[in-house]
Design a protein around this motif. Structure first.
Motif, PDB file in Angstrom:
ATOM      1  N   GLY A  83      47.671  96.882  32.781  1.00 19.56           N
ATOM      2  CA  GLY A  83      46.922  97.347  31.906  1.00 19.56           C
ATOM      3  C   GLY A  83      45.830  98.345  32.301  1.00 19.56           C
ATOM      4  O   GLY A  83      45.837  98.663  33.778  1.00 19.56           O
ATOM      5  N   GLU A  84      45.047  99.059  31.385  1.00 15.76           N
ATOM      6  CA  GLU A  84      44.129 100.066  31.650  1.00 15.76           C
ATOM      7  C   GLU A  84      43.019  99.511  32.319  1.00 15.76           C
ATOM      8  O   GLU A  84      42.408  98.533  32.264  1.00 15.76           O
ATOM      9  N   TYR A  85      42.782 100.004  33.706  1.00 16.98           N
ATOM     10  CA  TYR A  85      41.693  99.618  34.702  1.00 16.98           C
ATOM     11  C   TYR A  85      40.575 100.557  34.112  1.00 16.98           C
ATOM     12  O   TYR A  85      40.233 101.632  34.450  1.00 16.98           O
ATOM     13  N   LYS A  86      39.277  99.821  33.113  1.00 17.07           N
ATOM     14  CA  LYS A  86      38.537 100.792  32.765  1.00 17.07           C
ATOM     15  C   LYS A  86      37.023 100.372  33.143  1.00 17.07           C
ATOM     16  O   LYS A  86      36.103 100.578  32.734  1.00 17.07           O
ATOM     17  N   ASP A  87      36.992 100.191  34.601  1.00 17.73           N
ATOM     18  CA  ASP A  87      35.836  99.737  34.943  1.00 17.73           C
ATOM     19  C   ASP A  87      34.926 100.762  35.441  1.00 17.73           C
ATOM     20  O   ASP A  87      34.437 101.329  36.315  1.00 17.73           O
ATOM     21  N   GLY A  88      34.638 101.729  34.392  1.00 18.28           N
ATOM     22  CA  GLY A  88      33.714 103.023  34.547  1.00 18.28           C
ATOM     23  C   GLY A  88      32.852 103.202  33.317  1.00 18.28           C
ATOM     24  O   GLY A  88      32.959 102.401  32.193  1.00 18.28           O
ATOM     25  N   PRO A  89      31.934 104.012  33.235  1.00 13.93           N
ATOM     26  CA  PRO A  89      30.956 104.407  32.358  1.00 13.93           C
ATOM     27  C   PRO A  89      31.569 104.841  31.020  1.00 13.93           C
ATOM     28  O   PRO A  89      32.492 105.642  31.111  1.00 13.93           O
ATOM     29  N   THR A  90      31.316 104.461  29.777  1.00 15.21           N
ATOM     30  CA  THR A  90      31.676 105.092  28.526  1.00 15.21           C
ATOM     31  C   THR A  90      31.044 106.276  28.222  1.00 15.21           C
ATOM     32  O   THR A  90      29.693 106.128  28.209  1.00 15.21           O
ATOM     33  N   TYR A  91      31.783 107.366  27.918  1.00 20.02           N
ATOM     34  CA  TYR A  91      30.956 108.538  27.238  1.00 20.02           C
ATOM     35  C   TYR A  91      31.881 109.265  26.289  1.00 20.02           C
ATOM     36  O   TYR A  91      32.952 108.600  25.834  1.00 20.02           O
ATOM     37  N   HIS A  92      31.222 110.164  25.773  1.00 17.06           N
ATOM     38  CA  HIS A  92      32.029 111.193  24.907  1.00 17.06           C
ATOM     39  C   HIS A  92      32.116 112.706  25.361  1.00 17.06           C
ATOM     40  O   HIS A  92      31.124 113.190  25.649  1.00 17.06           O
ATOM     41  N   SER A  93      33.437 113.106  25.474  1.00 14.46           N
ATOM     42  CA  SER A  93      33.551 114.378  26.045  1.00 14.46           C
ATOM     43  C   SER A  93      32.980 115.477  25.205  1.00 14.46           C
ATOM     44  O   SER A  93      32.731 116.522  25.702  1.00 14.46           O
ATOM     45  N   HIS A  94      32.596 115.150  23.940  1.00 15.70           N
ATOM     46  CA  HIS A  94      31.805 116.195  23.142  1.00 15.70           C
ATOM     47  C   HIS A  94      31.418 115.297  22.004  1.00 15.70           C
ATOM     48  O   HIS A  94      31.820 114.161  21.696  1.00 15.70           O
ATOM     49  N   LYS A  95      30.554 116.006  21.258  1.00 18.67           N
ATOM     50  CA  LYS A  95      29.732 115.288  20.081  1.00 18.67           C
ATOM     51  C   LYS A  95      30.703 114.514  19.342  1.00 18.67           C
ATOM     52  O   LYS A  95      30.416 113.265  18.969  1.00 18.67           O
ATOM     53  N   LYS A  96      31.626 115.022  18.774  1.00 16.17           N
ATOM     54  CA  LYS A  96      32.499 114.215  17.706  1.00 16.17           C
ATOM     55  C   LYS A  96      33.697 113.729  18.547  1.00 16.17           C
ATOM     56  O   LYS A  96      34.877 113.270  17.790  1.00 16.17           O
ATOM     57  N   GLY A  97      34.066 113.591  19.820  1.00 18.35           N
ATOM     58  CA  GLY A  97      35.098 113.036  20.618  1.00 18.35           C
ATOM     59  C   GLY A  97      34.881 111.655  20.565  1.00 18.35           C
ATOM     60  O   GLY A  97      34.043 111.005  20.514  1.00 18.35           O
ATOM     61  N   PRO A  98      36.140 111.144  20.725  1.00 14.03           N
ATOM     62  CA  PRO A  98      36.338 109.556  20.792  1.00 14.03           C
ATOM     63  C   PRO A  98      35.658 108.852  21.929  1.00 14.03           C
ATOM     64  O   PRO A  98      35.485 109.561  23.214  1.00 14.03           O
ATOM     65  N   ALA A  99      35.211 107.886  21.979  1.00 11.71           N
ATOM     66  CA  ALA A  99      34.599 107.021  23.020  1.00 11.71           C
ATOM     67  C   ALA A  99      35.702 107.117  24.298  1.00 11.71           C
ATOM     68  O   ALA A  99      36.911 106.768  24.013  1.00 11.71           O
ATOM     69  N   ARG A 100      35.418 107.071  25.676  1.00  8.96           N
ATOM     70  CA  ARG A 100      36.327 107.384  26.683  1.00  8.96           C
ATOM     71  C   ARG A 100      35.946 107.081  28.039  1.00  8.96           C
ATOM     72  O   ARG A 100      34.747 106.909  28.037  1.00  8.96           O
ATOM     73  N   VAL A 101      36.879 106.655  28.875  1.00  7.80           N
ATOM     74  CA  VAL A 101      36.349 106.283  30.078  1.00  7.80           C
ATOM     75  C   VAL A 101      37.439 107.122  31.031  1.00  7.80           C
ATOM     76  O   VAL A 101      38.551 107.472  30.845  1.00  7.80           O
ATOM     77  N   ASP A 102      36.706 107.678  32.217  1.00  5.48           N
ATOM     78  CA  ASP A 102      37.648 108.635  33.124  1.00  5.48           C
ATOM     79  C   ASP A 102      38.804 107.576  33.519  1.00  5.48           C
ATOM     80  O   ASP A 102      38.483 106.374  33.987  1.00  5.48           O
ATOM     81  N   ILE A 103      40.007 108.203  33.853  1.00  6.03           N
ATOM     82  CA  ILE A 103      41.179 107.418  34.208  1.00  6.03           C
ATOM     83  C   ILE A 103      40.794 106.703  35.639  1.00  6.03           C
ATOM     84  O   ILE A 103      40.350 107.622  36.681  1.00  6.03           O
ATOM     85  N   ILE A 104      41.005 105.573  36.049  1.00  8.34           N
ATOM     86  CA  ILE A 104      40.994 104.837  37.224  1.00  8.34           C
ATOM     87  C   ILE A 104      42.337 104.642  37.420  1.00  8.34           C
ATOM     88  O   ILE A 104      42.563 104.771  38.755  1.00  8.34           O
ATOM     89  N   GLY A 105      43.170 104.059  36.783  1.00 14.34           N
ATOM     90  CA  GLY A 105      44.572 103.871  36.825  1.00 14.34           C
ATOM     91  C   GLY A 105      44.829 102.492  36.149  1.00 14.34           C
ATOM     92  O   GLY A 105      44.320 102.131  35.184  1.00 14.34           O
ATOM     93  N   VAL A 106      45.803 101.965  36.424  1.00 12.95           N
ATOM     94  CA  VAL A 106      46.593 100.923  36.213  1.00 12.95           C
ATOM     95  C   VAL A 106      46.510  99.817  36.791  1.00 12.95           C
ATOM     96  O   VAL A 106      46.654  99.689  38.117  1.00 12.95           O
ATOM     97  N   GLY A 107      45.586  98.824  36.513  1.00 14.92           N
ATOM     98  CA  GLY A 107      45.381  97.535  37.187  1.00 14.92           C
ATOM     99  C   GLY A 107      46.569  96.630  36.895  1.00 14.92           C
ATOM    100  O   GLY A 107      47.316  96.291  35.932  1.00 14.92           O
ATOM    101  N   CYS A 108      46.742  95.685  37.911  1.00  6.38           N
ATOM    102  CA  CYS A 108      48.113  94.869  37.800  1.00  6.38           C
ATOM    103  C   CYS A 108      47.166  93.444  38.262  1.00  6.38           C
ATOM    104  O   CYS A 108      46.505  93.396  39.490  1.00  6.38           O
ATOM    105  N   TYR A 109      47.552  92.267  37.773  1.00  9.10           N
ATOM    106  CA  TYR A 109      46.946  91.007  38.114  1.00  9.10           C
ATOM    107  C   TYR A 109      48.414  90.008  37.986  1.00  9.10           C
ATOM    108  O   TYR A 109      49.460  90.280  37.504  1.00  9.10           O
ATOM    109  N   SER A 110      48.458  88.931  38.867  1.00  7.49           N
ATOM    110  CA  SER A 110      49.708  88.198  39.131  1.00  7.49           C
ATOM    111  C   SER A 110      49.422  86.563  38.710  1.00  7.49           C
ATOM    112  O   SER A 110      48.137  86.451  39.018  1.00  7.49           O
ATOM    113  N   SER A 111      50.191  86.042  38.324  1.00  8.13           N
ATOM    114  CA  SER A 111      49.961  84.614  37.987  1.00  8.13           C
ATOM    115  C   SER A 111      51.106  83.968  37.791  1.00  8.13           C
ATOM    116  O   SER A 111      52.213  84.361  37.506  1.00  8.13           O
TER     117      SER A 111
END
Length: 466
Positions: free
Chosen positions: A165-193
């Motif tokens: 899944g999306e690894y989103k462990d970063g700050p949320t911000y808007h690239s411009h005033k009406k832009g959608p909320a976003r987090v800079d790409i960190i990458g794809v996280g993987c967990y095993s079970s």
């Protein structure tokens, strides 16, 4: 009879048919209707028998014991007389309260860390493995799981589940005033079970590009909804994902491969599949090892579906447009008793909306809409998919017709704190909408997702089924 028009005087003349032709046609129609009714009856009987067996299964009865919710709106906030005169107060909806990071009832949707669950919480000898939808889910090291918009791969070679899944462990911000909320790409996280509850963090298996701004994976871009499947012919693990720019104008799919389920994955390229824009997407691998790409396209007004090439690294030219004009996204597809099912959401950005279930005899369609699968909670819970959005469906081991519905409860104010909802899904019972293409037959089974504040994978003959 067939009517023909004279192109000169526009008068109609009729071709006469012999009595034998009329009788033959009538008999043929009656015979076809009889076959259709017989098929429909037999299909419905088989479906009813299989549904009854499933419905009376003790495990299913346990999962169907839904819980009701009663959430009261908070009292209105005090406003100054000047503010009231300038702009009258419009009654706030529960969805607006959900989206408001300063809401007085926000803790009901996003409980704090004190209520987190996972292997590091509670009694170390506790093997009950309860899921708590909407609460923070910890991994084996005691950190919140970062695998948003993800999917599950069951690796048959190792009998291990992998959650990407999306690894989103970063700050949320808007690239411009009406832009959608976003987090800079960190990458794809993987967990095993091995049990679908205790998850080991395998790290970021596809990392962002830090310096090259022209790269698809540059941190300023968008990487969403990664899904991984295994190709037994090439021995490669293949990842597909939604690739976009910060303004969501690129609208492409990206492909990466690895020799191991835990990566690292090598990014190959991005493309517009079949020459169309692609946003929310998923990958489905059928029993015959043919894999399919399903993606929201044409400005999210239509879903497209088509097979992948044998190596899973591209799409074939074949493509079908499904759910035309219905504006559906977040597809999650699964299969039961040779019938294909799909759950989708509406297109309302980060705001939750009503899920719909769909069914088809052929994966390429036509697809029928069955209705809202959500059961339990209350009206607002059901109309918002329990304040979440679908992402994946996996079989519940040991119980045919039972599945786990995976969804994300997005937190646009702090995307890294978005939550996971895993809930039991049962296929059985009649659909709650008339069919569109098949004149009322066959009778598809209903798809039901049951709300629970807490639940666990049931046991079969005293043993855990995962």
């Amino acid at each position: 009879m067939r009517m023909m028009k004279n192109k000169h005087n526009k008068k109609a003349t009729f071709l006469r048919c012999s009595p034998f032709t009329l009788v033959s046609t009538f008999v043929g129609c009656v015979f076809m209707i009889h076959l259709i009714m017989l098929y429909s009856k037999n299909y419905n009987v088989d479906l009813e028998v299989s549904s009854q067996l499933l419905i009376h299964h003790p495990i299913v009865r346990e999962l169907e014991r839904v819980e009701e919710e009663s959430i009261h709106m908070p009292p209105p906030r005090k406003r100054s007389p000047r503010a009231i005169k300038r702009k009258p107060k419009i009654p706030t909806t529960l969805v607006e309260e959900f989206l408001d990071e300063n809401s007085q009832i926000r803790h009901l949707f996003f409980p704090d860390i004190k209520s987190a669950f996972g292997p590091t919480k509670g009694d170390a000898n506790d093997t009950s493995h309860y899921y708590f939808p909407g609460k923070i889910w910890m991994d084996r090291e005691g950190n919140p799981i970062q695998a948003h918009g993800g999917g599950i791969l069951f690796d048959e070679r190792s009998n291990i589940y992998y959650w990407y899944g999306e690894y989103k462990d970063g700050p949320t911000y808007h690239s411009h005033k009406k832009g959608p909320a976003r987090v800079d790409i960190i990458g794809v996280g993987c967990y095993s079970s091995k049990d679908l509850w205790t998850w080991k963090n395998e790290g970021v298996v596809l990392a962002a590009e830090e310096t090259d701004e022209t790269h698809d994976l540059h941190k300023s871009n968008v990487l969403e909804r990664p899904k991984v499947i295994y190709n037994s012919e090439t021995g490669k693990y293949v990842m597909w994902m939604h690739i976009d720019d910060a303004n969501y104008t690129k609208a492409s799919v990206g492909i990466a491969i690895s020799d191991n389920p835990t990566g690292p994955f090598d990014y190959l390229y991005s493309k517009a599949p079949h020459g169309f824009d692609s946003r929310d997407m998923t990958i489905f691998k059928d029993d015959d090892n043919i894999a399919y790409l399903v993606y929201s396209s044409e400005d999210n007004s239509v879903l497209h579906i088509g097979p992948l090439t044998e190596n899973y690294l591209d799409v074939k030219p074949v493509m079908k447009r499904i759910m035309v004009g219905q504006h559906r996204e977040a597809p999650a597809i699964f299969k039961h008793q040779n019938t294909y099912y799909m759950i989708t959401s509406g297109c309302t950005g980060w705001a939750p909306n009503e899920a719909l279930a769909h069914a088809a005899e052929s994966i390429m369609g036509p697809w029928e809409t069955l209705g809202n699968p959500c059961a339990g909670g209350n009206d607002i819970f059901r109309s918002t998919t329990f304040f979440s959005q679908s992402t994946f469906v996996i079989p519940l081991p040991g119980v045919p017709g039972a599945f786990i519905f995976m969804a994300d409860r997005w937190n646009p104010a702090d995307l890294k704190d978005s939550r996971y909802l895993w809930l039991p899904l049962i296929v059985g019972g009649p659909a709650d909408r008339p069919l569109e293409f098949n004149f009322g037959f066959p009778m598809w089974s209903r798809v039901s997702v049951y709300w629970h504040r807490q639940w666990r994978l049931p046991s079969v003959e005293g043993k855990k089924i995962a």
